[in-house]
Design an enzyme around this catalytic site. Sequence first.
Site, short mmCIF file in Angstrom:
data_model
loop_
_atom_site.label_atom_id
_atom_site.label_comp_id
_atom_site.label_asym_id
_atom_site.label_seq_id
_atom_site.Cartn_x
_atom_site.Cartn_y
_atom_site.Cartn_z
N GLU A 146 0.10 -7.08 -9.86
CA GLU A 146 1.03 -6.95 -10.99
C GLU A 146 0.30 -7.25 -12.30
O GLU A 146 0.46 -6.55 -13.30
CB GLU A 146 2.19 -7.94 -10.77
CG GLU A 146 3.29 -7.86 -11.79
CD GLU A 146 4.49 -8.70 -11.36
OE1 GLU A 146 4.51 -9.22 -10.23
OE2 GLU A 146 5.42 -8.84 -12.17
N ASP B 96 0.86 -1.20 0.00
CA ASP B 96 0.00 0.00 0.00
C ASP B 96 0.89 1.25 0.00
O ASP B 96 1.81 1.36 0.81
CB ASP B 96 -0.90 0.00 1.24
CG ASP B 96 -1.94 -1.12 1.18
OD1 ASP B 96 -2.31 -1.53 0.06
OD2 ASP B 96 -2.37 -1.59 2.25
N THR C 221 2.10 -11.28 -9.36
CA THR C 221 1.09 -11.17 -8.30
C THR C 221 -0.24 -10.72 -8.91
O THR C 221 -0.29 -10.30 -10.08
CB THR C 221 1.52 -10.14 -7.22
OG1 THR C 221 1.19 -8.83 -7.66
CG2 THR C 221 3.00 -10.22 -6.90
N1 SAM Z 1 0.78 -8.47 -2.65
C1 SAM Z 1 -0.53 -8.54 -3.26
C2 SAM Z 1 -0.41 -8.33 -4.74
O1 SAM Z 1 0.65 -7.87 -5.19
O2 SAM Z 1 -1.37 -8.64 -5.46
C3 SAM Z 1 -1.52 -7.57 -2.62
C4 SAM Z 1 -1.20 -6.11 -2.76
S1 SAM Z 1 -2.33 -5.06 -1.86
C5 SAM Z 1 -2.13 -3.51 -2.59
C6 SAM Z 1 -1.47 -4.84 -0.32
C7 SAM Z 1 -1.83 -5.88 0.73
O3 SAM Z 1 -0.99 -5.70 1.86
C8 SAM Z 1 -3.26 -5.74 1.22
O4 SAM Z 1 -3.89 -7.00 1.12
C9 SAM Z 1 -3.12 -5.29 2.67
O5 SAM Z 1 -4.15 -5.77 3.51
C10 SAM Z 1 -1.75 -5.86 3.05
N2 SAM Z 1 -1.05 -5.11 4.10
C11 SAM Z 1 -0.84 -3.77 4.13
N3 SAM Z 1 -0.14 -3.41 5.22
C12 SAM Z 1 0.12 -4.57 5.89
C13 SAM Z 1 0.78 -4.85 7.12
N4 SAM Z 1 1.32 -3.89 7.86
N5 SAM Z 1 0.87 -6.14 7.53
C14 SAM Z 1 0.30 -7.13 6.79
N6 SAM Z 1 -0.36 -6.91 5.62
C15 SAM Z 1 -0.44 -5.65 5.17
#
Ligand code: SAM
Length: 218
Positions: free
Chosen positions: A194, A118, A191
Site C-alpha cells: 500500500e 496477487d 501495508t
Molecule cells: N499483504 C502484503 C502487503 O500488502 O504488503 C503482501 C502483498 S504480496 C503482493 C502478496 C503476498 O501473498 C505474497 O507474499 C505471497 O507470497 C502471498 N500469498 C499469495 N498467495 C497465497 C496463498 N495462497 N497463501 C498464503 N500466502 C499467499
Amino acid sequence: MRVRHKPWADEFLEENSQIVIPSATQHKGNWRQLFGNDQPIFLEIGTGKGQFITGMAKQYPNINFIGIELNKNIIVDAVQKVVDSEQRNVRLINENAKDLREMFGDDEVNSIFLNFSDPWPKSRHEKRRLTFSSFLEQYEQVMTEQGEIVFKTDNKSLFEYSLVSFSQYGMELDEVVLDLHVLNDPTNVVTEYEEKFSLKGQPIYRCKTHFGRIKKSD
Ligand code: SAM
C-alpha cells in the site's frame, strides 16, 4: 515480486517456532488456547513482510492476529517484525491458505484481511485468486456468521473481479471505497505494498463484505 533466496530461512523459522507455528493443522479449533486467552481471532492471508499485522496487533491488543504467508523467504521478515515489536498477540503460519479448513475449525475466525493479494491476471489462473469462490467457501466455513472480510488492493481489475465474485457468492457489500487515502481513515493500517503504490500516486481500493446469510453447514 522477485524474492531473494535466504538459505538461513528454515533455521530461523525453527528458532522462532513460538511465533511462526509449525504444523498449524494440530491447532485446528484450539487457536485461542495457544494464545492463552479468549480474544477474537483476526486472520490476514498473504501477510508478506508483516507491517500490517504488527501494526494492527499494536493498535488492537485485545485481538489475536494470525498471518498466513506461503513464502518462507518473505515470512522471515514478518517474524522479525513480530520479535522486534514484542507483541504477544500475533502468530504466523508458513503455509498455503488453500488448506485453510484444515487449519481452523468452524467459526474460529472473526475477521479476514486480504491485503494486496496477487492478482493472477490470466483467466486460466483465476482459481488462484484469493477472492475466487473456492476460497470464499473456506472463509465462510471458518468465520463466524458476523465475520467480515476486508479487502484492499491497488489493482482495479482484481478489485472489480472480487466485487463480482463476492456478490455472485451471495455476500453483502458493507463498504466500497475507490480512493482509500482520501478518506484519511485513522483506523487504516498501511501495508508494505500500500505504501509503495500510494507513493506512486495510485488509488487504493477497499471493500468490506460479509456472508449475510445462514451458513451452508447449518
Ligand atoms: N499483504 C502484503 C502487503 O500488502 O504488503 C503482501 C502483498 S504480496 C503482493 C502478496 C503476498 O501473498 C505474497 O507474499 C505471497 O507470497 C502471498 N500469498 C499469495 N498467495 C497465497 C496463498 N495462497 N497463501 C498464503 N500466502 C499467499
